[in-house]
Write a protein that holds these residues in place. Structure first.
Motif, short mmCIF file in Angstrom:
data_model
loop_
_atom_site.label_atom_id
_atom_site.label_comp_id
_atom_site.label_asym_id
_atom_site.label_seq_id
_atom_site.Cartn_x
_atom_site.Cartn_y
_atom_site.Cartn_z
N UNK A 93 -15.37 -66.15 -3.83
CA UNK A 93 -14.95 -66.71 -5.01
C UNK A 93 -13.53 -67.02 -5.28
N UNK A 94 -13.30 -68.22 -5.62
CA UNK A 94 -11.97 -68.58 -5.66
C UNK A 94 -11.54 -69.39 -6.64
N UNK A 95 -10.31 -69.16 -7.64
CA UNK A 95 -10.31 -69.94 -8.72
C UNK A 95 -9.06 -70.98 -8.33
N UNK A 96 -9.06 -72.14 -8.69
CA UNK A 96 -8.17 -73.24 -8.76
C UNK A 96 -7.62 -73.38 -7.30
N UNK A 97 -6.46 -72.80 -6.99
CA UNK A 97 -5.88 -72.74 -5.67
C UNK A 97 -6.71 -72.07 -4.72
N UNK A 98 -7.18 -70.78 -5.47
CA UNK A 98 -8.18 -69.88 -4.55
C UNK A 98 -9.21 -70.50 -4.11
N UNK A 99 -9.76 -71.56 -4.93
CA UNK A 99 -11.06 -72.30 -4.50
C UNK A 99 -10.61 -73.15 -3.33
N UNK A 100 -9.53 -73.81 -3.40
CA UNK A 100 -8.89 -74.41 -2.17
C UNK A 100 -9.00 -73.66 -0.96
N UNK A 117 -18.12 -69.75 -4.49
CA UNK A 117 -17.98 -70.03 -5.90
C UNK A 117 -16.59 -70.53 -6.09
N UNK A 118 -16.46 -71.88 -6.45
CA UNK A 118 -15.40 -72.45 -7.12
C UNK A 118 -15.08 -72.67 -8.42
N UNK A 119 -14.03 -71.85 -9.16
CA UNK A 119 -13.80 -71.80 -10.49
C UNK A 119 -12.85 -72.78 -10.71
N UNK A 120 -12.87 -73.59 -11.53
CA UNK A 120 -11.86 -74.56 -11.70
C UNK A 120 -10.85 -75.17 -10.49
N UNK A 121 -11.68 -75.66 -9.50
CA UNK A 121 -11.02 -76.12 -8.47
C UNK A 121 -11.79 -77.35 -7.87
N UNK A 206 -16.69 -74.74 -14.28
CA UNK A 206 -15.48 -75.67 -14.55
C UNK A 206 -15.47 -75.46 -16.23
N UNK A 207 -14.15 -75.62 -16.71
CA UNK A 207 -13.79 -75.60 -17.99
C UNK A 207 -14.06 -77.49 -18.43
N UNK A 238 -8.18 -72.05 -17.10
CA UNK A 238 -8.09 -70.29 -17.06
C UNK A 238 -9.31 -69.64 -17.45
N UNK A 239 -10.41 -70.10 -16.68
CA UNK A 239 -11.88 -69.55 -17.09
C UNK A 239 -11.86 -67.93 -16.96
N UNK A 240 -11.18 -67.44 -15.90
CA UNK A 240 -11.10 -65.92 -15.92
C UNK A 240 -10.29 -65.30 -17.19
N UNK A 241 -9.71 -65.83 -17.75
CA UNK A 241 -9.09 -65.41 -19.07
C UNK A 241 -9.67 -65.82 -20.22
N UNK A 242 -10.03 -66.90 -20.20
CA UNK A 242 -10.71 -67.66 -21.57
C UNK A 242 -12.08 -67.17 -21.89
N UNK A 243 -12.91 -67.16 -20.72
CA UNK A 243 -14.42 -66.70 -20.83
C UNK A 243 -14.77 -65.87 -19.78
N UNK A 244 -14.15 -64.65 -19.90
CA UNK A 244 -14.30 -63.71 -18.66
C UNK A 244 -15.85 -63.24 -18.70
N UNK A 245 -16.33 -62.85 -19.94
CA UNK A 245 -17.87 -62.32 -19.66
C UNK A 245 -18.78 -63.31 -19.64
N UNK A 246 -18.61 -64.66 -19.88
CA UNK A 246 -19.61 -65.98 -19.56
C UNK A 246 -19.46 -66.15 -17.94
N UNK A 247 -18.13 -66.10 -17.66
CA UNK A 247 -17.97 -66.45 -16.18
C UNK A 247 -18.60 -65.24 -15.34
N UNK A 248 -18.52 -64.12 -15.63
CA UNK A 248 -19.20 -63.05 -14.98
C UNK A 248 -20.91 -63.33 -14.66
#
Length: 259
Positions: A93-100, A117-121, A206-207, A238-248
Protein backbone atom coordinates in the motif's frame (compact mmCIF):
# COMPACT_ATOMS: atom_id res chain seq x y z
CA UNK A 1 11.21 1.86 17.88
CA UNK A 2 13.20 -0.85 16.08
CA UNK A 3 15.65 0.22 13.39
CA UNK A 4 17.48 -1.51 10.56
CA UNK A 5 20.82 -0.33 9.20
CA UNK A 6 20.74 -0.20 5.39
CA UNK A 7 23.50 1.40 3.30
CA UNK A 8 24.31 4.14 5.79
CA UNK A 9 20.74 4.76 6.88
CA UNK A 10 18.92 3.69 10.03
CA UNK A 11 15.38 2.83 8.98
CA UNK A 12 12.78 3.07 11.74
CA UNK A 13 9.86 0.70 11.34
CA UNK A 14 6.85 -0.91 13.02
CA UNK A 15 5.98 -4.60 12.70
CA UNK A 16 2.65 -5.23 14.40
CA UNK A 17 -0.24 -7.67 14.47
CA UNK A 18 -0.40 -11.47 14.71
CA UNK A 19 2.45 -13.31 13.02
CA UNK A 20 0.29 -16.42 12.64
CA UNK A 21 -2.45 -14.69 10.65
CA UNK A 22 -3.33 -16.69 7.52
CA UNK A 23 -3.14 -13.62 5.28
CA UNK A 24 0.09 -12.14 3.97
CA UNK A 25 1.31 -8.94 5.68
CA UNK A 26 0.17 -5.48 4.67
CA UNK A 27 3.11 -3.17 3.94
CA UNK A 28 2.45 0.59 4.10
CA UNK A 29 4.79 3.06 2.38
CA UNK A 30 4.32 6.80 2.96
CA UNK A 31 4.93 9.64 0.54
CA UNK A 32 7.26 12.60 0.08
CA UNK A 33 8.05 14.63 3.26
CA UNK A 34 5.72 12.40 5.30
CA UNK A 35 6.38 9.55 7.76
CA UNK A 36 4.95 6.21 8.80
CA UNK A 37 2.29 7.85 10.98
CA UNK A 38 0.35 8.81 7.86
CA UNK A 39 -1.04 5.30 8.23
CA UNK A 40 -2.09 5.42 11.90
CA UNK A 41 -5.78 4.88 11.16
CA UNK A 42 -5.12 1.94 8.87
CA UNK A 43 -2.61 0.33 11.24
CA UNK A 44 -5.00 0.56 14.19
CA UNK A 45 -7.68 -1.12 12.11
CA UNK A 46 -5.74 -3.92 10.43
CA UNK A 47 -3.28 -4.85 13.20
CA UNK A 48 -6.10 -6.41 15.20
CA UNK A 49 -6.24 -9.37 12.85
CA UNK A 50 -3.24 -9.40 10.49
CA UNK A 51 0.43 -8.49 10.35
CA UNK A 52 1.16 -4.90 9.31
CA UNK A 53 4.55 -3.37 8.50
CA UNK A 54 5.38 0.30 7.96
CA UNK A 55 8.56 2.33 7.93
CA UNK A 56 9.93 5.84 7.79
CA UNK A 57 11.75 6.11 4.48
CA UNK A 58 15.38 7.21 4.78
CA UNK A 59 15.68 10.84 5.80
CA UNK A 60 12.01 10.98 6.83
CA UNK A 61 10.43 10.80 10.27
CA UNK A 62 12.67 8.94 12.70
CA UNK A 63 14.87 7.37 10.02
CA UNK A 64 18.30 8.77 9.26
CA UNK A 65 20.23 8.83 6.01
CA UNK A 66 20.22 10.67 2.72
CA UNK A 67 21.93 10.23 -0.61
CA UNK A 68 19.18 8.38 -2.49
CA UNK A 69 18.49 9.93 -5.88
CA UNK A 70 15.94 7.61 -7.45
CA UNK A 71 12.70 5.89 -6.55
CA UNK A 72 14.42 2.57 -7.28
CA UNK A 73 16.90 3.21 -4.46
CA UNK A 74 14.04 3.80 -2.02
CA UNK A 75 12.45 0.57 -3.25
CA UNK A 76 15.66 -1.28 -2.39
CA UNK A 77 15.44 0.07 1.17
CA UNK A 78 11.88 -1.23 1.51
CA UNK A 79 12.86 -4.64 0.16
CA UNK A 80 15.85 -4.81 2.51
CA UNK A 81 13.50 -4.28 5.44
CA UNK A 82 11.03 -6.89 4.19
CA UNK A 83 13.85 -9.39 3.69
CA UNK A 84 15.05 -8.66 7.23
CA UNK A 85 11.53 -9.30 8.55
CA UNK A 86 11.21 -12.45 6.43
CA UNK A 87 8.12 -11.12 4.66
CA UNK A 88 8.43 -13.05 1.42
CA UNK A 89 5.00 -12.17 0.02
CA UNK A 90 2.84 -9.19 0.92
CA UNK A 91 0.23 -6.61 -0.03
CA UNK A 92 1.81 -3.24 -0.86
CA UNK A 93 0.00 0.00 0.00
CA UNK A 94 1.74 3.19 -1.15
CA UNK A 95 0.70 6.84 -0.97
CA UNK A 96 1.97 9.29 -3.61
CA UNK A 97 5.75 8.70 -3.79
CA UNK A 98 5.11 5.52 -1.81
CA UNK A 99 2.93 4.35 -4.71
CA UNK A 100 5.83 4.94 -7.07
CA UNK A 101 7.96 2.76 -4.81
CA UNK A 102 5.25 0.11 -4.79
CA UNK A 103 5.08 0.02 -8.59
CA UNK A 104 8.86 -0.28 -8.79
CA UNK A 105 8.77 -3.30 -6.48
CA UNK A 106 5.85 -4.89 -8.34
CA UNK A 107 7.74 -4.60 -11.63
CA UNK A 108 10.96 -6.03 -10.23
CA UNK A 109 9.45 -8.74 -8.01
CA UNK A 110 5.90 -9.57 -9.15
CA UNK A 111 6.06 -12.96 -7.44
CA UNK A 112 6.26 -11.24 -4.03
CA UNK A 113 3.34 -8.82 -4.41
CA UNK A 114 -0.05 -10.44 -3.83
CA UNK A 115 -2.00 -7.21 -4.26
CA UNK A 116 -1.19 -3.54 -4.54
CA UNK A 117 -2.96 -0.35 -3.50
CA UNK A 118 -1.91 2.99 -5.00
CA UNK A 119 -3.25 5.95 -3.01
CA UNK A 120 -2.98 9.28 -4.79
CA UNK A 121 -0.20 7.99 -7.02
CA UNK A 122 0.66 7.80 -10.71
CA UNK A 123 3.07 6.10 -13.09
CA UNK A 124 4.35 9.24 -14.82
CA UNK A 125 4.34 12.90 -13.79
CA UNK A 126 3.14 15.08 -16.65
CA UNK A 127 3.10 18.87 -16.69
CA UNK A 128 1.81 21.45 -19.10
CA UNK A 129 4.50 23.92 -20.15
CA UNK A 130 3.05 26.56 -17.81
CA UNK A 131 2.85 24.24 -14.81
CA UNK A 132 6.31 22.85 -15.51
CA UNK A 133 7.70 26.39 -15.45
CA UNK A 134 5.85 27.13 -12.22
CA UNK A 135 7.22 23.98 -10.58
CA UNK A 136 10.76 24.81 -11.69
CA UNK A 137 10.52 28.36 -10.34
CA UNK A 138 9.12 27.08 -7.03
CA UNK A 139 12.43 25.36 -6.27
CA UNK A 140 14.14 28.76 -6.21
CA UNK A 141 12.13 30.16 -3.29
CA UNK A 142 13.20 29.73 0.37
CA UNK A 143 12.94 26.13 1.51
CA UNK A 144 10.15 26.57 4.05
CA UNK A 145 8.08 28.52 1.56
CA UNK A 146 8.60 25.79 -1.03
CA UNK A 147 7.40 23.12 1.42
CA UNK A 148 4.47 25.25 2.61
CA UNK A 149 3.26 25.89 -0.93
CA UNK A 150 3.36 22.21 -1.84
CA UNK A 151 1.66 20.98 1.35
CA UNK A 152 -1.00 23.71 1.29
CA UNK A 153 -2.17 22.73 -2.18
CA UNK A 154 -2.20 19.04 -1.31
CA UNK A 155 -5.43 19.40 0.68
CA UNK A 156 -8.93 19.86 -0.69
CA UNK A 157 -10.55 23.28 -0.19
CA UNK A 158 -12.03 23.69 3.26
CA UNK A 159 -9.65 21.43 5.17
CA UNK A 160 -8.96 22.84 8.67
CA UNK A 161 -6.12 25.35 8.47
CA UNK A 162 -4.63 24.38 11.82
CA UNK A 163 -4.19 20.81 10.60
CA UNK A 164 -2.57 22.02 7.40
CA UNK A 165 -0.17 24.23 9.35
CA UNK A 166 0.78 21.28 11.58
CA UNK A 167 1.60 19.14 8.55
CA UNK A 168 3.60 21.95 6.98
CA UNK A 169 5.74 22.12 10.12
CA UNK A 170 6.24 18.35 10.13
CA UNK A 171 7.17 18.28 6.45
CA UNK A 172 9.58 21.19 6.79
CA UNK A 173 11.43 19.19 9.47
CA UNK A 174 12.50 16.75 6.75
CA UNK A 175 16.08 17.63 5.71
CA UNK A 176 16.25 19.95 2.71
CA UNK A 177 18.64 17.65 0.85
CA UNK A 178 16.20 14.75 1.14
CA UNK A 179 13.17 16.81 0.13
CA UNK A 180 14.73 18.47 -2.90
CA UNK A 181 16.52 15.37 -4.16
CA UNK A 182 13.38 13.24 -3.98
CA UNK A 183 11.34 16.02 -5.54
CA UNK A 184 13.57 15.55 -8.56
CA UNK A 185 13.29 11.77 -8.32
CA UNK A 186 9.49 11.95 -8.48
CA UNK A 187 9.59 14.26 -11.48
CA UNK A 188 11.91 11.81 -13.24
CA UNK A 189 9.84 8.73 -12.32
CA UNK A 190 8.21 7.12 -15.35
CA UNK A 191 6.95 3.55 -15.62
CA UNK A 192 3.81 4.29 -17.62
CA UNK A 193 5.07 2.42 -20.66
CA UNK A 194 5.60 -0.65 -18.46
CA UNK A 195 2.28 -0.47 -16.61
CA UNK A 196 0.87 -3.23 -18.80
CA UNK A 197 3.44 -5.60 -17.29
CA UNK A 198 1.95 -5.24 -13.81
CA UNK A 199 -0.54 -8.07 -13.60
CA UNK A 200 -0.88 -7.72 -9.83
CA UNK A 201 -4.50 -7.00 -8.80
CA UNK A 202 -4.37 -3.28 -8.04
CA UNK A 203 -6.66 -0.79 -6.34
CA UNK A 204 -6.18 2.87 -7.25
CA UNK A 205 -7.70 5.31 -4.75
CA UNK A 206 -7.57 8.98 -5.69
CA UNK A 207 -8.92 12.29 -4.43
CA UNK A 208 -11.29 14.09 -6.78
CA UNK A 209 -9.71 17.43 -5.80
CA UNK A 210 -6.10 16.29 -6.14
CA UNK A 211 -4.17 19.04 -7.92
CA UNK A 212 -0.75 17.61 -7.09
CA UNK A 213 -1.30 14.47 -9.15
CA UNK A 214 -4.58 15.04 -11.01
CA UNK A 215 -7.19 12.31 -11.44
CA UNK A 216 -6.79 12.30 -15.21
CA UNK A 217 -3.17 11.19 -14.85
CA UNK A 218 -4.21 8.32 -12.60
CA UNK A 219 -6.93 7.26 -15.04
CA UNK A 220 -4.42 7.12 -17.87
CA UNK A 221 -2.35 4.78 -15.71
CA UNK A 222 -5.40 2.70 -14.79
CA UNK A 223 -6.21 2.10 -18.47
CA UNK A 224 -2.78 0.55 -18.95
CA UNK A 225 -3.08 -1.87 -16.03
CA UNK A 226 -4.41 -5.37 -16.85
CA UNK A 227 -6.21 -5.71 -13.49
CA UNK A 228 -7.08 -2.39 -11.84
CA UNK A 229 -10.01 -1.12 -9.77
CA UNK A 230 -10.48 2.64 -9.33
CA UNK A 231 -12.11 4.45 -6.41
CA UNK A 232 -12.50 8.25 -6.29
CA UNK A 233 -13.01 9.94 -2.91
CA UNK A 234 -14.12 13.49 -2.13
CA UNK A 235 -10.67 14.67 -1.03
CA UNK A 236 -7.42 16.20 -2.19
CA UNK A 237 -4.02 14.55 -2.39
CA UNK A 238 -3.64 13.73 1.32
CA UNK A 239 -6.23 10.95 1.50
CA UNK A 240 -4.78 9.25 4.62
CA UNK A 241 -5.23 12.54 6.51
CA UNK A 242 -8.36 13.93 4.87
CA UNK A 243 -10.50 10.78 4.71
CA UNK A 244 -8.84 8.18 6.99
CA UNK A 245 -11.97 6.15 7.79
CA UNK A 246 -13.19 6.10 4.17
CA UNK A 247 -9.76 5.08 2.93
CA UNK A 248 -9.53 2.31 5.52
CA UNK A 249 -12.94 0.96 4.49
CA UNK A 250 -12.00 0.92 0.80
CA UNK A 251 -8.70 -0.82 1.59
CA UNK A 252 -10.42 -3.37 3.81
CA UNK A 253 -12.89 -4.38 1.13
CA UNK A 254 -10.15 -4.77 -1.46
CA UNK A 255 -7.64 -6.73 0.61
CA UNK A 256 -10.38 -8.97 2.02
CA UNK A 257 -11.53 -10.13 -1.42
CA UNK A 258 -10.74 -13.69 -2.33
CA UNK A 259 -8.34 -14.12 -5.22
Amino acid sequence: MPQLEVDGAALTYDDEGPRDAPEVPLVFVHGWTANRHRWDHQIAHFAERRRVIRLDLRGHGESTGAGVRTIAELARDVLALLDHLKAERFVLVGHSMGGMIAQTIALAHPERVERMVLVGSIARMTYSRARGLLMAVSTLVPYRLFVAANIQRAFAPGHPRDEIRAHIRASAATPREVVMTLYGAMRAFDVLDRAGEIGTPTLMVHGYHDVQLPVRQMLRMAKAYPDAVVRILDAGHELPLEKPAELTAVLDRFVSEKA
